[in-house]
Design an enzyme around this catalytic site. Structure first.
Site, PDB file in Angstrom:
ATOM      1  N   ASP A   1      -0.869  10.466   7.850  1.00 32.88           N
ATOM      2  CA  ASP A   1      -0.961   9.171   7.449  1.00 32.88           C
ATOM      3  C   ASP A   1      -0.826   8.364   8.616  1.00 32.88           C
ATOM      4  O   ASP A   1      -0.235   7.205   8.426  1.00 32.88           O
ATOM      5  CB  ASP A   1      -0.097   8.711   6.140  1.00 32.88           C
ATOM      6  CG  ASP A   1      -0.412   7.390   5.684  1.00 32.88           C
ATOM      7  OD1 ASP A   1      -1.375   7.006   5.769  1.00 32.88           O
ATOM      8  OD2 ASP A   1       0.640   6.891   4.978  1.00 32.88           O
TER       9      ASP A   1
ATOM     10  N   GLY B   1       0.828  -1.231   0.091  1.00 38.36           N
ATOM     11  CA  GLY B   1      -0.021  -0.150   0.005  1.00 38.36           C
ATOM     12  C   GLY B   1       0.839   1.141  -0.045  1.00 38.36           C
ATOM     13  O   GLY B   1       0.170   2.364   0.268  1.00 38.36           O
ATOM     14  N   THR B   2       2.297   1.313  -0.444  1.00 38.44           N
ATOM     15  CA  THR B   2       2.959   2.310  -0.428  1.00 38.44           C
ATOM     16  C   THR B   2       3.622   2.463  -1.733  1.00 38.44           C
ATOM     17  O   THR B   2       3.688   1.493  -2.492  1.00 38.44           O
ATOM     18  CB  THR B   2       3.952   2.357   0.602  1.00 38.44           C
ATOM     19  OG1 THR B   2       4.942   1.054   0.376  1.00 38.44           O
ATOM     20  CG2 THR B   2       3.576   2.065   1.916  1.00 38.44           C
TER      21      THR B   2
ATOM     22  N   LYS C   1      14.006   1.096   2.395  1.00 39.92           N
ATOM     23  CA  LYS C   1      13.016   1.806   1.689  1.00 39.92           C
ATOM     24  C   LYS C   1      13.387   1.760   0.396  1.00 39.92           C
ATOM     25  O   LYS C   1      14.064   2.752   0.208  1.00 39.92           O
ATOM     26  CB  LYS C   1      12.262   2.595   2.454  1.00 39.92           C
ATOM     27  CG  LYS C   1      10.828   2.807   1.961  1.00 39.92           C
ATOM     28  CD  LYS C   1      10.141   3.924   3.092  1.00 39.92           C
ATOM     29  CE  LYS C   1       8.669   3.834   2.586  1.00 39.92           C
ATOM     30  NZ  LYS C   1       7.889   4.725   3.550  1.00 39.92           N
TER      31      LYS C   1
END
Length: 363
Positions: free
Chosen positions: A188, A74-75, A94
């Site tokens: 978020d 979801g990123t 990441k």
């Protein structure tokens, strides 16, 4: 015919690892280096790695990435557990792979890196390094044992230990207070964006891709951004209001605190996947719990919800029925965080001063 057979045999040889002689001749390479070398020395031209792909290989970073572990769904990126090759310390890498030749680096990637490199706080995840490899960016951060979603999943009936609940909320509020003091709205906050270490129990805020500096006019969240965290969105965002304040983070913090205590989202519509819901249904669920707002409780509510007068009046529920393990002190704080009126929500700096956190402040 013989040439085709020779080619088939050659393709089969591609799967054979490097000869032990190579390890003797070139003893200084790490596993990533040997793997890249095998791709460069591939006998089959069609299978040989290109210079473009080679530049994106993890060998050109100082970090070994454990492929396939810990990917974040979801990123616009994937995150993996890794290890620093020099110190052998665990890290989270990441990887952003949406660098387009004609468009450059996305603004979300730039924001996340910029905000994280600016901030220095014990409850904000720390950036160790930023590495550019070909068309990808590797954002290297300190490692964590798990995220809060995984922690909650270990407690399906909720965290019964009052001190653990308090400790997690205290650290979340400290991190938010620091963000807000730096004029940053996270926007978020959800269990997946909170990193947890077990011993000692620590919480750190991450995922600043949709964060904004609220000294600059804040644009509304995109449909993609909204889909990720709709369960933790306040009414003013669900109804499309584009002007909002740091109080949106406090709403999310309240929802997360309730979820820690009950083991499932406070405003969850059904028992299915909690990511799959819509703004309308989510708003209906919120009103079914907190009741229909009016001008007395929320001055200016008609400007936010133009059809508020046409909505059937719904009385508020007793929150104790939904979160029975919370004591009166905790319940009072929860109500202040999930107040329908944004201006009535308690801010992190004020919440940290409550007597509820006296023992943690003194520690």
């Amino acid at each position: 015919m013989r040439s085709l057979q020779w080619k088939d045999n050659l393709l089969g040889a591609v799967q054979v690892p490097l000869s032990p002689i190579v390890y003797m001749v070139i003893p200084g390479l790490n596993p990533e280096g040997y793997y890249l070398l095998s791709k460069l020395l591939c006998l089959c031209p069609e299978r040989r790695i290109t210079a473009f792909d080679a530049l994106q290989h993890p060998y050109f970073t100082n970090y070994h990435i454990f492929s396939g572990k810990g990917s974040i769904q979801g990123t616009p990126s994937k995150a993996y557990m890794g290890q620093a090759m020099d110190s052998k310390k665990p890290v989270i890498v990441k990887i952003f792979d949406r660098i387009k030749l004609n468009e450059g680096i996305s603004s979300a990637v730039i924001r996340e890196i910029a905000f994280l490199k600016e901030m220095d706080h014990e409850n904000i995840v720390s950036v160790i390094d930023v590495v550019f490899t070909g068309m990808k960016i590797h954002l290297v951060m300190e490692a964590a044992d798990m995220n809060l979603r995984q922690f909650i999943d270990e407690h399906p009936k909720g965290v019964s230990d009052r001190h653990v609940r308090k400790n997690l909320l205290y650290q979340l509020l400290k991190g938010l207070d620091y963000c807000h003091s730096q004029k940053i709205i996270h926007r978020d906050l959800r269990p997946e964006s909170l990193m947890i270490n077990r011993d000692p129990l620590t919480l750190k805020i991450s995922d600043f891709g949709t964060a904004r500096d609220f000294q600059v006019p804040v644009k509304a969240l995109t449909i993609i951004d909204r889909a990720k965290c709709v369960l933790y969105m306040p009414p003013e965002i669900l109804y499309g209001k584009w002007r909002y304040t740091a109080s949106v983070d406090m709403w999310a913090a309240g929802c997360i605190f309730a979820e820690i205590a009950r083991g499932k989202p406070l405003f969850q519509i059904g028992s299915n996947d909690y990511h799959m819901t819509s703004d309308i249904y989510q708003m209906q669920k919120i009103l079914s719990v907190l009741g229909t707002p009016n001008e007395d409780l929320w001055p200016g509510v008609c400007e936010v919800f133009h059809n508020i007068n046409s909505i059937k009046l719904i009385p508020s529920m007793d929150l104790h029925e939904l979160v029975p393990c919370l004591d009166p002190e905790e319940m009072d704080l929860l109500k202040q965080m999930i107040c329908l009126n944004p201006s009535g929500r308690i801010m992190a700096a004020d919440a940290l001063k409550l007597s509820y956190f006296d023992d943690l402040r003194a520690a």
